[in-house]
Scaffold this motif. Structure first.
Motif, PDB file in Angstrom:
ATOM      1  N   GLY A 147       3.813  14.904 -10.478  1.00 18.26           N
ATOM      2  CA  GLY A 147       4.871  14.935 -11.487  1.00 18.26           C
ATOM      3  C   GLY A 147       4.627  15.997 -12.540  1.00 18.26           C
ATOM      4  O   GLY A 147       3.503  16.402 -12.806  1.00 18.26           O
ATOM      5  N   ARG A 148       5.705  16.457 -13.111  1.00 18.23           N
ATOM      6  CA  ARG A 148       5.606  17.460 -14.161  1.00 18.23           C
ATOM      7  C   ARG A 148       5.352  16.792 -15.484  1.00 18.23           C
ATOM      8  O   ARG A 148       5.761  15.653 -15.718  1.00 18.23           O
ATOM      9  CB  ARG A 148       6.911  18.247 -14.238  1.00 18.23           C
ATOM     10  CG  ARG A 148       7.234  18.971 -12.977  1.00 18.23           C
ATOM     11  CD  ARG A 148       8.525  19.689 -13.137  1.00 18.23           C
ATOM     12  NE  ARG A 148       8.946  20.223 -11.842  1.00 18.23           N
ATOM     13  CZ  ARG A 148      10.122  20.718 -11.619  1.00 18.23           C
ATOM     14  NH1 ARG A 148      11.035  20.737 -12.559  1.00 18.23           N
ATOM     15  NH2 ARG A 148      10.421  21.195 -10.442  1.00 18.23           N
ATOM     16  N   ASN A 149       4.700  17.477 -16.350  1.00 19.06           N
ATOM     17  CA  ASN A 149       4.539  16.983 -17.701  1.00 19.06           C
ATOM     18  C   ASN A 149       5.863  17.111 -18.428  1.00 19.06           C
ATOM     19  O   ASN A 149       6.409  18.195 -18.549  1.00 19.06           O
ATOM     20  CB  ASN A 149       3.458  17.758 -18.448  1.00 19.06           C
ATOM     21  CG  ASN A 149       2.093  17.462 -17.863  1.00 19.06           C
ATOM     22  OD1 ASN A 149       1.887  16.426 -17.259  1.00 19.06           O
ATOM     23  ND2 ASN A 149       1.171  18.409 -18.035  1.00 19.06           N
ATOM     24  N   ARG A 150       6.373  16.040 -18.919  1.00 20.02           N
ATOM     25  CA  ARG A 150       7.689  16.067 -19.549  1.00 20.02           C
ATOM     26  C   ARG A 150       7.596  16.271 -21.053  1.00 20.02           C
ATOM     27  O   ARG A 150       8.569  16.212 -21.754  1.00 20.02           O
ATOM     28  CB  ARG A 150       8.437  14.788 -19.247  1.00 20.02           C
ATOM     29  CG  ARG A 150       8.682  14.646 -17.761  1.00 20.02           C
ATOM     30  CD  ARG A 150       9.543  13.482 -17.452  1.00 20.02           C
ATOM     31  NE  ARG A 150       9.717  13.411 -16.007  1.00 20.02           N
ATOM     32  CZ  ARG A 150      10.793  13.003 -15.432  1.00 20.02           C
ATOM     33  NH1 ARG A 150      11.791  12.538 -16.139  1.00 20.02           N
ATOM     34  NH2 ARG A 150      10.896  13.002 -14.128  1.00 20.02           N
ATOM     35  N   LYS A 151       6.409  16.512 -21.531  1.00 21.61           N
ATOM     36  CA  LYS A 151       6.267  16.766 -22.962  1.00 21.61           C
ATOM     37  C   LYS A 151       6.766  18.172 -23.270  1.00 21.61           C
ATOM     38  O   LYS A 151       6.445  19.110 -22.574  1.00 21.61           O
ATOM     39  CB  LYS A 151       4.809  16.617 -23.387  1.00 21.61           C
ATOM     40  CG  LYS A 151       4.286  15.204 -23.253  1.00 21.61           C
ATOM     41  CD  LYS A 151       2.873  15.128 -23.714  1.00 21.61           C
ATOM     42  CE  LYS A 151       2.356  13.719 -23.537  1.00 21.61           C
ATOM     43  NZ  LYS A 151       0.954  13.607 -23.944  1.00 21.61           N
ATOM     44  N   PRO A 152       7.513  18.334 -24.338  1.00 17.97           N
ATOM     45  CA  PRO A 152       8.030  19.669 -24.691  1.00 17.97           C
ATOM     46  C   PRO A 152       6.990  20.584 -25.265  1.00 17.97           C
ATOM     47  O   PRO A 152       6.008  20.305 -25.777  1.00 17.97           O
ATOM     48  CB  PRO A 152       9.114  19.389 -25.720  1.00 17.97           C
ATOM     49  CG  PRO A 152       9.026  17.964 -26.093  1.00 17.97           C
ATOM     50  CD  PRO A 152       8.085  17.295 -25.141  1.00 17.97           C
ATOM     51  N   ARG A 169       2.897  10.373  -9.375  1.00 14.86           N
ATOM     52  CA  ARG A 169       2.264  10.575 -10.673  1.00 14.86           C
ATOM     53  C   ARG A 169       1.399  11.836 -10.672  1.00 14.86           C
ATOM     54  O   ARG A 169       1.344  12.558 -11.664  1.00 14.86           O
ATOM     55  CB  ARG A 169       1.409   9.364 -11.018  1.00 14.86           C
ATOM     56  CG  ARG A 169       1.139   9.216 -12.491  1.00 14.86           C
ATOM     57  CD  ARG A 169       0.425   7.936 -12.774  1.00 14.86           C
ATOM     58  NE  ARG A 169       1.408   6.920 -13.164  1.00 14.86           N
ATOM     59  CZ  ARG A 169       1.083   5.727 -13.614  1.00 14.86           C
ATOM     60  NH1 ARG A 169      -0.179   5.360 -13.672  1.00 14.86           N
ATOM     61  NH2 ARG A 169       2.011   4.882 -13.974  1.00 14.86           N
ATOM     62  N   MET A 170       0.724  12.094  -9.558  1.00  8.43           N
ATOM     63  CA  MET A 170      -0.142  13.266  -9.484  1.00  8.43           C
ATOM     64  C   MET A 170       0.651  14.562  -9.393  1.00  8.43           C
ATOM     65  O   MET A 170       0.208  15.605  -9.889  1.00  8.43           O
ATOM     66  CB  MET A 170      -1.082  13.151  -8.280  1.00  8.43           C
ATOM     67  CG  MET A 170      -2.138  12.070  -8.420  1.00  8.43           C
ATOM     68  SD  MET A 170      -3.121  11.870  -6.940  1.00  8.43           S
ATOM     69  CE  MET A 170      -4.082  13.368  -6.992  1.00  8.43           C
ATOM     70  N   LEU A 223       0.821  -1.207   0.000  1.00  6.03           N
ATOM     71  CA  LEU A 223       0.000   0.000   0.000  1.00  6.03           C
ATOM     72  C   LEU A 223       0.855   1.256   0.000  1.00  6.03           C
ATOM     73  O   LEU A 223       0.517   2.249  -0.661  1.00  6.03           O
ATOM     74  CB  LEU A 223      -0.940   0.001   1.202  1.00  6.03           C
ATOM     75  CG  LEU A 223      -2.106  -0.976   1.133  1.00  6.03           C
ATOM     76  CD1 LEU A 223      -2.885  -0.946   2.434  1.00  6.03           C
ATOM     77  CD2 LEU A 223      -3.012  -0.637  -0.029  1.00  6.03           C
ATOM     78  N   GLY A 224       1.951   1.232   0.717  1.00 12.39           N
ATOM     79  CA  GLY A 224       2.864   2.384   0.731  1.00 12.39           C
ATOM     80  C   GLY A 224       3.469   2.642  -0.634  1.00 12.39           C
ATOM     81  O   GLY A 224       3.560   3.794  -1.076  1.00 12.39           O
ATOM     82  N   VAL A 225       3.880   1.580  -1.323  1.00 10.15           N
ATOM     83  CA  VAL A 225       4.454   1.738  -2.668  1.00 10.15           C
ATOM     84  C   VAL A 225       3.404   2.270  -3.633  1.00 10.15           C
ATOM     85  O   VAL A 225       3.688   3.182  -4.441  1.00 10.15           O
ATOM     86  CB  VAL A 225       5.047   0.393  -3.167  1.00 10.15           C
ATOM     87  CG1 VAL A 225       5.375   0.454  -4.647  1.00 10.15           C
ATOM     88  CG2 VAL A 225       6.276   0.030  -2.355  1.00 10.15           C
ATOM     89  N   LEU A 226       2.187   1.727  -3.567  1.00  9.20           N
ATOM     90  CA  LEU A 226       1.123   2.218  -4.447  1.00  9.20           C
ATOM     91  C   LEU A 226       0.781   3.680  -4.157  1.00  9.20           C
ATOM     92  O   LEU A 226       0.575   4.469  -5.086  1.00  9.20           O
ATOM     93  CB  LEU A 226      -0.123   1.349  -4.299  1.00  9.20           C
ATOM     94  CG  LEU A 226      -0.020  -0.076  -4.854  1.00  9.20           C
ATOM     95  CD1 LEU A 226      -1.290  -0.851  -4.526  1.00  9.20           C
ATOM     96  CD2 LEU A 226       0.218  -0.046  -6.353  1.00  9.20           C
ATOM     97  N   LEU A 227       0.734   4.044  -2.886  1.00  8.13           N
ATOM     98  CA  LEU A 227       0.471   5.427  -2.524  1.00  8.13           C
ATOM     99  C   LEU A 227       1.584   6.339  -3.011  1.00  8.13           C
ATOM    100  O   LEU A 227       1.326   7.428  -3.543  1.00  8.13           O
ATOM    101  CB  LEU A 227       0.302   5.540  -1.003  1.00  8.13           C
ATOM    102  CG  LEU A 227      -0.031   6.925  -0.462  1.00  8.13           C
ATOM    103  CD1 LEU A 227      -1.404   7.360  -0.966  1.00  8.13           C
ATOM    104  CD2 LEU A 227       0.005   6.916   1.049  1.00  8.13           C
TER     105      LEU A 227
END
Length: 71
Positions: A66-71, A63-64, A53-57
């Protein structure tokens, strides 16, 4: 008061098998061993479940936020 003997007429006394002390101790140790294993198993599954559960959290939060890495 005098103690009177009770007479058992026409009754069959069944011979009960005796459990020797070594057998009783062995059964007690076996029950204790299995109880310890049961508790250890519950704790182990609990720790593994909390870790999953800790890893999934962590992955969800990463993911929430995180920055969008698209240029």
């Amino acid at each position: 008061m005098p103690v009177r003997r009770i007479r058992l007429q026409d009754t069959k006394l069944e011979a009960r098998p005796l459990i020797h002390l070594s057998v009783a101790i062995g059964r007690f140790v076996e029950a204790l061993f299995y109880a310890i294993l049961r508790v250890a198993g519950v704790i182990t599954f609990g720790v593994i479940g909390i870790a999953i559960l800790g890893v999934l959290l962590f992955m969800t939060v990463k993911r929430m936020t995180g920055r969008n890495r698209k240029p």
